[in-house]
Motif scaffolding. Structure first.
Motif, PDB file in Angstrom:
ATOM      1  N   GLY A  49     -36.307 -37.380  24.058  1.00  0.00           N
ATOM      2  CA  GLY A  49     -36.414 -36.037  24.252  1.00  0.00           C
ATOM      3  C   GLY A  49     -36.221 -35.678  25.629  1.00  0.00           C
ATOM      4  N   TYR A  52     -32.408 -35.466  25.905  1.00  0.00           N
ATOM      5  CA  TYR A  52     -31.880 -34.626  25.316  1.00  0.00           C
ATOM      6  C   TYR A  52     -31.903 -33.059  26.097  1.00  0.00           C
ATOM      7  CZ  TYR A  52     -31.986 -30.844  21.658  1.00  0.00           C
ATOM      8  OH  TYR A  52     -31.725 -29.579  20.889  1.00  0.00           O
ATOM      9  N   THR A  56     -28.513 -31.363  27.412  1.00  0.00           N
ATOM     10  CA  THR A  56     -28.327 -30.035  27.185  1.00  0.00           C
ATOM     11  C   THR A  56     -28.204 -29.189  28.447  1.00  0.00           C
ATOM     12  OG1 THR A  56     -30.022 -30.173  25.082  1.00  0.00           O
ATOM     13  CG2 THR A  56     -29.384 -27.994  26.237  1.00  0.00           C
ATOM     14  N   HIS A 335     -35.463 -25.542  23.456  1.00  0.00           N
ATOM     15  CA  HIS A 335     -34.888 -26.491  22.440  1.00  0.00           C
ATOM     16  C   HIS A 335     -36.006 -26.933  21.481  1.00  0.00           C
ATOM     17  CE1 HIS A 335     -36.095 -29.986  24.592  1.00  0.00           C
ATOM     18  NE2 HIS A 335     -35.577 -29.572  25.533  1.00  0.00           N
ATOM     19  N   HIS A 337     -37.593 -30.149  19.143  1.00  0.00           N
ATOM     20  CA  HIS A 337     -38.124 -31.540  19.385  1.00  0.00           C
ATOM     21  C   HIS A 337     -37.286 -32.611  18.639  1.00  0.00           C
ATOM     22  CE1 HIS A 337     -42.131 -29.899  21.261  1.00  0.00           C
ATOM     23  NE2 HIS A 337     -41.403 -30.047  21.811  1.00  0.00           N
ATOM     24  N   TRP A 338     -36.978 -33.685  19.249  1.00  0.00           N
ATOM     25  CA  TRP A 338     -36.657 -34.988  18.312  1.00  0.00           C
ATOM     26  C   TRP A 338     -37.897 -35.829  17.796  1.00  0.00           C
ATOM     27  CZ3 TRP A 338     -31.726 -36.473  17.194  1.00  0.00           C
ATOM     28  CH2 TRP A 338     -30.707 -35.833  17.894  1.00  0.00           C
ATOM     29  N   LEU A 371     -26.066 -36.410  20.713  1.00  0.00           N
ATOM     30  CA  LEU A 371     -27.434 -35.302  21.074  1.00  0.00           C
ATOM     31  C   LEU A 371     -26.891 -34.106  20.705  1.00  0.00           C
ATOM     32  CD1 LEU A 371     -29.200 -37.372  23.902  1.00  0.00           C
ATOM     33  CD2 LEU A 371     -29.967 -36.932  21.547  1.00  0.00           C
ATOM     34  N   GLY A 375     -28.077 -31.981  17.792  1.00  0.00           N
ATOM     35  CA  GLY A 375     -29.289 -31.335  18.286  1.00  0.00           C
ATOM     36  C   GLY A 375     -28.819 -30.081  18.918  1.00  0.00           C
ATOM     37  N   ASP A 381     -36.455 -28.595  14.721  1.00  0.00           N
ATOM     38  CA  ASP A 381     -36.710 -30.147  15.266  1.00  0.00           C
ATOM     39  C   ASP A 381     -35.517 -30.839  14.372  1.00  0.00           C
ATOM     40  OD1 ASP A 381     -38.760 -29.409  16.611  1.00  0.00           O
ATOM     41  OD2 ASP A 381     -40.397 -30.133  15.425  1.00  0.00           O
ATOM     42  N   VAL A 382     -34.993 -32.271  14.981  1.00  0.00           N
ATOM     43  CA  VAL A 382     -34.136 -32.746  14.762  1.00  0.00           C
ATOM     44  C   VAL A 382     -34.593 -34.266  14.541  1.00  0.00           C
ATOM     45  CG1 VAL A 382     -31.753 -33.652  15.175  1.00  0.00           C
ATOM     46  CG2 VAL A 382     -32.314 -31.395  15.974  1.00  0.00           C
ATOM     47  N   TRP A 384     -34.420 -38.263  14.623  1.00  0.00           N
ATOM     48  CA  TRP A 384     -33.386 -39.063  15.178  1.00  0.00           C
ATOM     49  C   TRP A 384     -33.180 -40.383  14.151  1.00  0.00           C
ATOM     50  CZ3 TRP A 384     -30.888 -40.360  19.947  1.00  0.00           C
ATOM     51  CH2 TRP A 384     -30.451 -41.552  19.901  1.00  0.00           C
ATOM     52  N   SER A 461     -23.704 -26.988  19.270  1.00  0.00           N
ATOM     53  CA  SER A 461     -22.963 -27.514  18.090  1.00  0.00           C
ATOM     54  C   SER A 461     -21.746 -26.815  17.870  1.00  0.00           C
ATOM     55  CB  SER A 461     -23.889 -27.678  17.041  1.00  0.00           C
ATOM     56  OG  SER A 461     -24.854 -28.470  17.338  1.00  0.00           O
TER      57      SER A 461
END
Length: 554
Positions: A49, A52, A56, A335, A337-338, A371, A375, A381-382, A384, A461
């Motif tokens: 995280g 990430y 970003t 953003h 969370h993973w 990522l 993400g 939330d994404v 992993w 993305s």
């Protein structure tokens, strides 16, 4: 000392707030670009995280350089080193807090380097300049009558290092307790899920309640101040109720690892109040003159944070800035969370993803790509997945790396006429006008505009997707046209070769915010060059492997 002296002349209890003045949001056009991450809490080693967040922010730092290459870009990251969690973590290892922080903070700096991020300042809140800035801010707010001592009671979370009101917590049944067994109930924060306990203590408070109308007007008037829109709505929901004054100190006999309250050594400044000021410290605050203030890169153009700390950055910090009569940050990107198997990463569960291992195994570029691609929508939330990581890595290696190897292969280059380089541009012009190649040529001629538009709206993305679709079209063209085949006319081979290299050149430029592949030109690499016929293709080296497993600094 113009600015400092002016602050000391401000009225104290008669401070008046202009609820419509957002103080900001129109900095000078020549202001250096300023971007920040939250400073990371080094009570433990970094997880995916943290990477990430860094990636970003780095995407937008590099995008700023891509669009305005002559503009200075300031990118701040670092570690938040005060507070009870750090104090207790150090005690558990029989270390002094600073020694503990020295060890852990360095891991975050190493991660930022291994991920090829372009940060310009790595700040630590244990540094003297930050200590001085925090105490200066305290004195200014105190001189305006915005700080007072009182008794505070509320739900305190050691994990989050903050107090919550009754409206911000909920009571849950403790795991394993009988149904309805109120004695076994636990109380947790609605925002973070962290355990809280009822606490009553004497401390200093900041008059946050006086800024409610100002904050509400600010966000009602600017729906783009917080992204994504659901987080903007979340903040408006927070402001649907009155704000309570904010506790900004703790008794020193409970918390000694922190910055002392000026003129009261029995209190330590609240860790979040301290931490938020790092964004000012990082640009030289407090400034000694109006000229220094004007020349600074304040305010931040984008602040990248996790969704769990929106309240601190969208409510507490803007209120502090307004009280200081400083411009507000232009945009806040909160953003998600993973997770792992749809569960929050936790050391106790054992599902924490090690970012160092991911970079070591796949290399920084492929991890950055994953990522950003998976993400970069910032809405939900994404989860992993090592399988997904491998699949995305393979996609980029195929669409970009293998495509370069194929178009520069001996089988294709041997079919080009002698001296082709001298009329490469003519062949490219023909390919752009060719109906047979329109699936590649048409989107390529507008790709820079599409990517620029997506990134300007923080749609990471979508920007990557546009580039990937362009590469997919080019790969399909290659398979259909078969430029290696003896039956393919020479004129077709020349056009395919020219537009393929142009695709690689433009995609290489536009991929700069995301990855640092060898493909990127060393010159003519700004956004203005990412248009057809606005750059040159030369020194094409066949057989270059664009991606290598393991970390390589480029």
């Amino acid at each position: 000392m113009v600015l400092r002296c002016a602050c000391n002349r401000l009225l104290s209890s008669s401070f008046k707030l202009n609820t419509r003045s957002f103080s900001s949001s129109s900095p000078g056009h020549n202001k250096p670009y300023y971007l920040t991450t939250p400073i990371f809490y080094p009570n433990s080693v970094p997880h995916i995280g943290h990477l990430y967040t860094l990636i970003t922010a780095d995407i937008f730092a590099r995008y700023a350089k891509l669009t305005k290459p002559d503009q200075t870009v300031n990118f701040l990251t670092g570690t938040d080193e005060h507070g009870l969690k750090i104090q207790r973590a150090a005690e558990s290892q029989n270390l002094e807090p600073l020694e503990f922080c020295d060890r852990i903070s360095d891991r975050y700096r190493v991660l930022a380097d291994k991920a090829n991020t372009s940060y310009t300042r790595f700040i630590r809140t244990s540094e003297k300049d930050h200590h001085d800035a925090v105490q200066y801010v305290w004195r200014v707010l105190d001189s305006k009558g915005l700080i007072y001592k009182g008794s505070h009671q509320g739900w305190y979370s050691i994990s989050d290092e903050c107090f919550y009101t009754d409206n911000q917590v909920e009571r849950l049944q403790s795991p394993g307790s009988p149904l309805g067994g109120s004695n076994e109930d636990i109380v947790v924060s609605k925002e973070t899920g962290s355990l809280v306990e009822w606490t009553v203590e004497e401390n200093y408070k900041f008059s946050l309640s006086r800024f409610h109308d100002f904050l509400l007007a600010r966000y009602q008037s600017d729906p783009h101040a917080i992204y994504p829109l659901q987080q903007h709505a979340n903040v408006l929901n927070m402001l649907s109720l009155p704000l309570e004054d904010l506790s900004i100190s703790r008794l020193r006999n409970r918390l000694h690892w922190g910055i002392p309250v000026p003129n009261d050594p029995t209190h330590t400044i609240y860790v979040w109040f301290d931490a938020l000021i790092n964004y000012l410290t990082g640009v030289g605050y407090p400034w000694d003159s109006d000229e220094q203030r004007t020349q600074s890169c304040w305010p931040p153009d984008i602040q990248v944070i996790g969704k769990d700390i929106v309240r601190f950055h969208a409510i507490y910090f803007p209120a502090m800035l307004q009280a200081l009569e400083l411009p507000l940050p232009l945009r806040l990107l909160a953003h998600p969370h993973w997770t792992v198997n749809r569960r929050k990463m936790s050391k106790s569960i054992g599902n924490v993803v090690d970012p160092f291992q991911a970079i070591e195994e796949l290399g920084a570029d492929l991890v950055r790509y994953y990522l950003a691609r998976v993400g970069g929508r910032f809405k939900d939330d994404v989860d992993w997945s090592n399988e997904q990581l491998e699949n995305n890595a393979a996609e980029l290696q195929s669409l970009l790396g293998n495509f370069y190897l194929r178009i520069t292969s001996a089988a294709i280059r041997s079919r080009l006429p002698e001296g082709f380089h001298s009329h490469h541009r003519e062949a490219l012009q023909q390919s752009l006008n060719s109906q047979d190649l329109s699936d590649v040529a048409n989107p390529l001629q507008n790709l820079a505009s599409v990517v620029d538009n997506h990134l300007s709206q923080l749609c990471v993305s979508d920007a990557l997707e546009a580039i990937i679709q362009q590469l997919k079209a080019a790969n399909v063209m290659m398979n259909v046209m078969e430029p290696w085949a003896r039956s393919t006319p020479g004129s077709t081979i020349e056009k395919v070769y020219a537009i393929s290299l142009e695709t690689l050149r433009i995609c290489g430029i536009l991929l700069q915010p995301f990855i640092l592949a060898k493909l990127i030109p060393r010159t003519e690499r700004t956004l203005q060059h990412a248009w057809c016929l606005r750059g040159t293709v030369d020194n094409v080296t066949p057989g270059v492997k664009l991606f290598s497993r393991g970390h390589q600094r480029t």
